[in-house]
Write an enzyme that holds these catalytic residues in place. Sequence first.
Site, mmCIF file in Angstrom:
data_model
loop_
_atom_site.group_PDB
_atom_site.id
_atom_site.type_symbol
_atom_site.label_atom_id
_atom_site.label_comp_id
_atom_site.label_asym_id
_atom_site.label_seq_id
_atom_site.Cartn_x
_atom_site.Cartn_y
_atom_site.Cartn_z
ATOM 1 N N ASP A 110 4.473 10.552 2.600
ATOM 2 C CA ASP A 110 4.163 9.695 3.755
ATOM 3 C C ASP A 110 4.987 10.104 4.975
ATOM 4 O O ASP A 110 6.190 9.860 5.037
ATOM 5 C CB ASP A 110 4.446 8.229 3.376
ATOM 6 N N LYS A 136 11.245 -1.708 13.453
ATOM 7 C CA LYS A 136 11.216 -1.778 11.984
ATOM 8 C C LYS A 136 12.457 -1.102 11.389
ATOM 9 O O LYS A 136 12.934 -1.486 10.333
ATOM 10 C CB LYS A 136 9.941 -1.112 11.469
ATOM 11 N N GLU A 164 4.664 0.520 0.234
ATOM 12 C CA GLU A 164 3.648 1.349 0.889
ATOM 13 C C GLU A 164 3.022 2.392 -0.045
ATOM 14 O O GLU A 164 1.800 2.531 -0.070
ATOM 15 C CB GLU A 164 4.236 1.979 2.158
ATOM 16 N N ASP A 203 -0.349 -3.590 7.062
ATOM 17 C CA ASP A 203 0.599 -2.475 7.092
ATOM 18 C C ASP A 203 1.399 -2.657 8.375
ATOM 19 O O ASP A 203 0.885 -2.425 9.472
ATOM 20 C CB ASP A 203 -0.155 -1.137 7.093
#
Length: 566
Positions: free
Chosen positions: A169, A69, A146, A7
């Site tokens: 999330d 990211k 994800e 992850d």
Amino acid sequence: MTIIGIDLGTTNSLVSYWTEDGAVIIPNSLGQNLTPSVVSIDDNGDVLVGQIAKERQITHPEMSASVFKRNMGSKKKYILGSKEFIPEELSAIVLKALKEDAEHYFGAPVSEAVISVPAYFSDAQRKATKRAGELAGLRVDRLITEPTAAAIAYGLHLRNTETKFLVFDLGGGTFDVSILELFDNIMEVRAVAGDNYLGGEDFTEILVNLFLKRHSLTASELENKTLSLLKKQAEVAKRAFSEKKVATISCPINEETLSLDITLEEYDAATKHLFQRLREPVERALSDASLKISDIEAILLVGGATKLPLIRSFVSKLFGKLAFANINPDEVVALGAGVQAALKGKEASIKEVILTDVCPYTLGTSVTVRKSQGFHEPGHFLPIIERNTTIPVSKVERLYTIYDNQKIINVDILQGESRLSKDNIFLGELNVPVPPKNAGEEAIDIRFTYDINGILEAEVTVVSTGLKRNIIIEKDPGFMTPEEIADSIKNIAHLKIHPRENHENKLVIARGERLYEEKIGSDRQEIARLLMEFEEALDKQDPKIIEEYRNKLNNIFDAVDTKGGF
Ligand code: ADP
Ligand code: MG
């Protein structure tokens, strides 16, 4: 050879692998499951990753980088001292650290990984993630989104009944909502929505602002170091709400320790607008999937910020049922990636599942439309693959010439949701020759194919001549030439990664240096004295003495961090 699951998070990254008892997280060199996605260069030019880099980011911001990211797939430059990196290189450094942690754990080399990416990641971002793996020395045949990883970690793919569920999330700085559907052993992402600038950090920020307001201060009048300490204290207070109804933030400011007690009710009231922002993507995802709240059978909580009780109760109120949260929300994606790694390695212990995904954005081209007054207006977006279409998908649109004797048709490849082409993202273009005829007599077929890894290919066929052209997206924002990739691999291979055996010691020193900068007066002197003693202990090179002293210092620093002083 074991395939690992990774992850690669905006805030934290984790690595896992499959065992007979299911997927497990591999701890890093400091024994922690979470490795902050932060990179820093130390005074010797060595690269540091994770917690140590996070500490150094406070004392040496110009030598450190985080949250890269967000810019994955772009060529945004990060300058760390004398070195320059693009986001995928920084990601590669994080991946390299995780790879080493896994290799150390197995006592054997690791060469392949399944890496998770957000469901909304574009083509360029997915490619960049794969390349980051390559730069780190990892083969990445398969990416997994994800939410799908989270669902697999919960074993939802093993259910025999049709199920629709939602993955909620909330990470450090991003919010992703995904609706998934399981039928006939197929997991399908039906819709994705989110807010790229909303996360747990916003909930910390609220506490910082309440503190400043109470003491009639503004963030701009505080030194960066004071502000980062205040943020740290706010983070501790935020987490305390998991157990307590009142949290306290205290922070030394201008030689005075100021504090604030805040109740859960006050916090709730102050975060109201954030909850409104959490609600919107949920509604959008439901409407894109043509579903009602009552159609959702399960809700999965993912991301560290969903540990906040306020968020949990918000979610259960919104959906009228309790969400799944029994797997640690900050580990669940990595665990799912570990399961997927095993599926890929075809170990017999789990049932195979076919995964499908969605294309996160609309992909299309630009066309000229004929206005009622008879004139032509170029620049209108024509969607070919609509957002949230299940992938792999291949769609064709036929376009005709609009002018007499037109010799060339220009095909733009665009990504976005806007009506006008200029407001969408330009991915590439291709010009195809057509025989000159009357307007509307010549045509081309444009085929867009979006594969399981989110890679877009376009093919144009001239209907009359059969001429075919594959479109290579040239202006992929993160496009790297083979030479650039080779250079990058060399650059990263040359970087000296700080030896893992010394990580714990290095962390104590980085923490001490950060505290030294945060404090003044006698606290500061005390920290300097402790650090000097520790350095003397290190010089003795006796592992037992070093460990004892390190533990002692960690305990002292823990206390200083929570109390704000000695
Ligand atoms: P990402 O997916 O962005 O890498 P994570 O899932 O690791 O991020 O989530 C990080 C966020 O989770 C941070 O904002 C952090 O403050 C928050 N967080 C972690 N633990 C807790 C907790 N116990 N209570 C509240 N928030 C938490
Ligand atoms: Mg995450």
